[in-house]
Design a protein around this motif. Sequence first.
Motif, PDB file in Angstrom:
ATOM      1  N   ILE A 138       8.939 -15.448 -10.865  1.00 57.18           N
ATOM      2  CA  ILE A 138       8.846 -14.655 -12.087  1.00 57.18           C
ATOM      3  C   ILE A 138       8.783 -13.160 -11.780  1.00 57.18           C
ATOM      4  N   TYR A 139       8.217 -12.798 -10.636  1.00 51.99           N
ATOM      5  CA  TYR A 139       8.153 -11.392 -10.248  1.00 51.99           C
ATOM      6  C   TYR A 139       9.549 -10.814 -10.034  1.00 51.99           C
ATOM      7  N   PHE A 140      10.459 -11.606  -9.521  1.00 52.69           N
ATOM      8  CA  PHE A 140      11.823 -11.139  -9.286  1.00 52.69           C
ATOM      9  C   PHE A 140      12.555 -10.917 -10.606  1.00 52.69           C
ATOM     10  N   ASP A 141      12.324 -11.785 -11.576  1.00 50.68           N
ATOM     11  CA  ASP A 141      12.944 -11.614 -12.886  1.00 50.68           C
ATOM     12  C   ASP A 141      12.433 -10.355 -13.582  1.00 50.68           C
ATOM     13  N   ILE A 142      11.130 -10.120 -13.500  1.00 55.03           N
ATOM     14  CA  ILE A 142      10.549  -8.928 -14.112  1.00 55.03           C
ATOM     15  C   ILE A 142      11.056  -7.667 -13.411  1.00 55.03           C
ATOM     16  N   ALA A 143      11.192  -7.721 -12.092  1.00 54.15           N
ATOM     17  CA  ALA A 143      11.717  -6.572 -11.351  1.00 54.15           C
ATOM     18  C   ALA A 143      13.159  -6.272 -11.749  1.00 54.15           C
ATOM     19  N   LEU A 144      13.950  -7.296 -12.000  1.00 54.73           N
ATOM     20  CA  LEU A 144      15.328  -7.106 -12.441  1.00 54.73           C
ATOM     21  C   LEU A 144      15.372  -6.441 -13.818  1.00 54.73           C
ATOM     22  N   ILE A 145      14.505  -6.864 -14.705  1.00 56.43           N
ATOM     23  CA  ILE A 145      14.449  -6.262 -16.039  1.00 56.43           C
ATOM     24  C   ILE A 145      14.010  -4.807 -15.952  1.00 56.43           C
TER      25      ILE A 145
ATOM     26  N   GLY B 141       0.813  -1.211   0.000  1.00 50.51           N
ATOM     27  CA  GLY B 141       0.000   0.000   0.000  1.00 50.51           C
ATOM     28  C   GLY B 141       0.849   1.264   0.000  1.00 50.51           C
ATOM     29  N   CYS B 142       1.929   1.257   0.772  1.00 48.70           N
ATOM     30  CA  CYS B 142       2.823   2.419   0.810  1.00 48.70           C
ATOM     31  C   CYS B 142       3.494   2.639  -0.534  1.00 48.70           C
ATOM     32  N   TYR B 143       3.920   1.558  -1.189  1.00 52.78           N
ATOM     33  CA  TYR B 143       4.573   1.692  -2.490  1.00 52.78           C
ATOM     34  C   TYR B 143       3.589   2.173  -3.558  1.00 52.78           C
ATOM     35  N   VAL B 144       2.356   1.710  -3.494  1.00 53.91           N
ATOM     36  CA  VAL B 144       1.351   2.169  -4.455  1.00 53.91           C
ATOM     37  C   VAL B 144       1.051   3.643  -4.243  1.00 53.91           C
ATOM     38  N   LEU B 145       0.976   4.082  -2.991  1.00 57.06           N
ATOM     39  CA  LEU B 145       0.764   5.498  -2.697  1.00 57.06           C
ATOM     40  C   LEU B 145       1.934   6.334  -3.202  1.00 57.06           C
ATOM     41  N   ALA B 146       3.152   5.862  -2.991  1.00 55.05           N
ATOM     42  CA  ALA B 146       4.330   6.585  -3.478  1.00 55.05           C
ATOM     43  C   ALA B 146       4.350   6.636  -4.999  1.00 55.05           C
ATOM     44  N   LEU B 147       3.895   5.566  -5.649  1.00 60.94           N
ATOM     45  CA  LEU B 147       3.820   5.556  -7.107  1.00 60.94           C
ATOM     46  C   LEU B 147       2.808   6.576  -7.610  1.00 60.94           C
ATOM     47  N   ALA B 148       1.682   6.700  -6.925  1.00 52.71           N
ATOM     48  CA  ALA B 148       0.660   7.673  -7.313  1.00 52.71           C
ATOM     49  C   ALA B 148       1.168   9.106  -7.117  1.00 52.71           C
ATOM     50  N   ILE B 149       1.878   9.359  -6.040  1.00 50.82           N
ATOM     51  CA  ILE B 149       2.423  10.694  -5.793  1.00 50.82           C
ATOM     52  C   ILE B 149       3.480  11.040  -6.835  1.00 50.82           C
ATOM     53  N   ALA B 150       4.313  10.065  -7.206  1.00 54.02           N
ATOM     54  CA  ALA B 150       5.319  10.306  -8.244  1.00 54.02           C
ATOM     55  C   ALA B 150       4.662  10.544  -9.600  1.00 54.02           C
ATOM     56  N   ALA B 151       3.572   9.852  -9.881  1.00 55.45           N
ATOM     57  CA  ALA B 151       2.847  10.073 -11.138  1.00 55.45           C
ATOM     58  C   ALA B 151       2.260  11.479 -11.170  1.00 55.45           C
TER      59      ALA B 151
ATOM     60  N   MET C 215       9.201   6.435 -10.071  1.00 51.59           N
ATOM     61  CA  MET C 215       8.136   5.519 -10.474  1.00 51.59           C
ATOM     62  C   MET C 215       8.668   4.146 -10.839  1.00 51.59           C
ATOM     63  N   TYR C 216       9.792   4.092 -11.532  1.00 54.99           N
ATOM     64  CA  TYR C 216      10.282   2.757 -11.881  1.00 54.99           C
ATOM     65  C   TYR C 216      10.829   2.032 -10.663  1.00 54.99           C
ATOM     66  N   VAL C 217      11.408   2.756  -9.717  1.00 58.42           N
ATOM     67  CA  VAL C 217      11.872   2.102  -8.488  1.00 58.42           C
ATOM     68  C   VAL C 217      10.683   1.598  -7.680  1.00 58.42           C
ATOM     69  N   ASN C 218       9.629   2.394  -7.578  1.00 62.57           N
ATOM     70  CA  ASN C 218       8.442   1.952  -6.847  1.00 62.57           C
ATOM     71  C   ASN C 218       7.764   0.779  -7.548  1.00 62.57           C
ATOM     72  N   GLY C 219       7.724   0.790  -8.867  1.00 62.62           N
ATOM     73  CA  GLY C 219       7.162  -0.346  -9.600  1.00 62.62           C
ATOM     74  C   GLY C 219       7.962  -1.616  -9.370  1.00 62.62           C
ATOM     75  N   MET C 220       9.278  -1.466  -9.336  1.00 63.83           N
ATOM     76  CA  MET C 220      10.137  -2.612  -9.063  1.00 63.83           C
ATOM     77  C   MET C 220       9.887  -3.141  -7.654  1.00 63.83           C
ATOM     78  N   LEU C 221       9.750  -2.260  -6.682  1.00 62.87           N
ATOM     79  CA  LEU C 221       9.501  -2.696  -5.313  1.00 62.87           C
ATOM     80  C   LEU C 221       8.123  -3.340  -5.160  1.00 62.87           C
ATOM     81  N   ILE C 222       7.149  -2.843  -5.886  1.00 63.25           N
ATOM     82  CA  ILE C 222       5.819  -3.461  -5.863  1.00 63.25           C
ATOM     83  C   ILE C 222       5.898  -4.897  -6.377  1.00 63.25           C
ATOM     84  N   LEU C 223       6.634  -5.098  -7.457  1.00 69.48           N
ATOM     85  CA  LEU C 223       6.778  -6.454  -7.984  1.00 69.48           C
ATOM     86  C   LEU C 223       7.520  -7.364  -7.014  1.00 69.48           C
ATOM     87  N   LEU C 224       8.519  -6.837  -6.316  1.00 66.69           N
ATOM     88  CA  LEU C 224       9.237  -7.653  -5.342  1.00 66.69           C
ATOM     89  C   LEU C 224       8.337  -8.069  -4.178  1.00 66.69           C
ATOM     90  N   VAL C 225       7.506  -7.152  -3.709  1.00 68.46           N
ATOM     91  CA  VAL C 225       6.582  -7.500  -2.621  1.00 68.46           C
ATOM     92  C   VAL C 225       5.548  -8.510  -3.106  1.00 68.46           C
TER      93      VAL C 225
END
Length: 93
Positions: free
Chosen positions: A62-69, A14-24, A43-53
């Motif tokens: 697969i989420y970790f591989d996508i986050a690495l990309i 939830g915190c990462y999604v809120l941070a992503l919205a504020i960055a947008a 935004m890309y760092v928050n998106g990566m962290l969302i995928l890791l969580v």
Amino acid sequence: MNGLVYWAATFALGCYVLALAIAALRLLKGPNASDRVLALDTMYVNGMLILLVLGLMFVSGIYFDIALIIGIFGFVGSVAMAKFLLRGEVIEP
């Protein structure tokens, strides 16, 4: 997954999604180009962290591989944008 870990991951998500919205919002409303580039980096760092969580919550690799990309492409994009803002061109003749 343990109950405490599940709720901690949900709170972090939830915190990462809120941070992503504020960055947008900063990306759309930024007063100059450097603020917009910084918001895009955030935004890309928050998106990566969302995928890791999500990878932790669903126990899927697969989420970790996508986050690495996303991390690799985000870094290359940040370097290209910074070079464009500094010199006005990405590839020098």
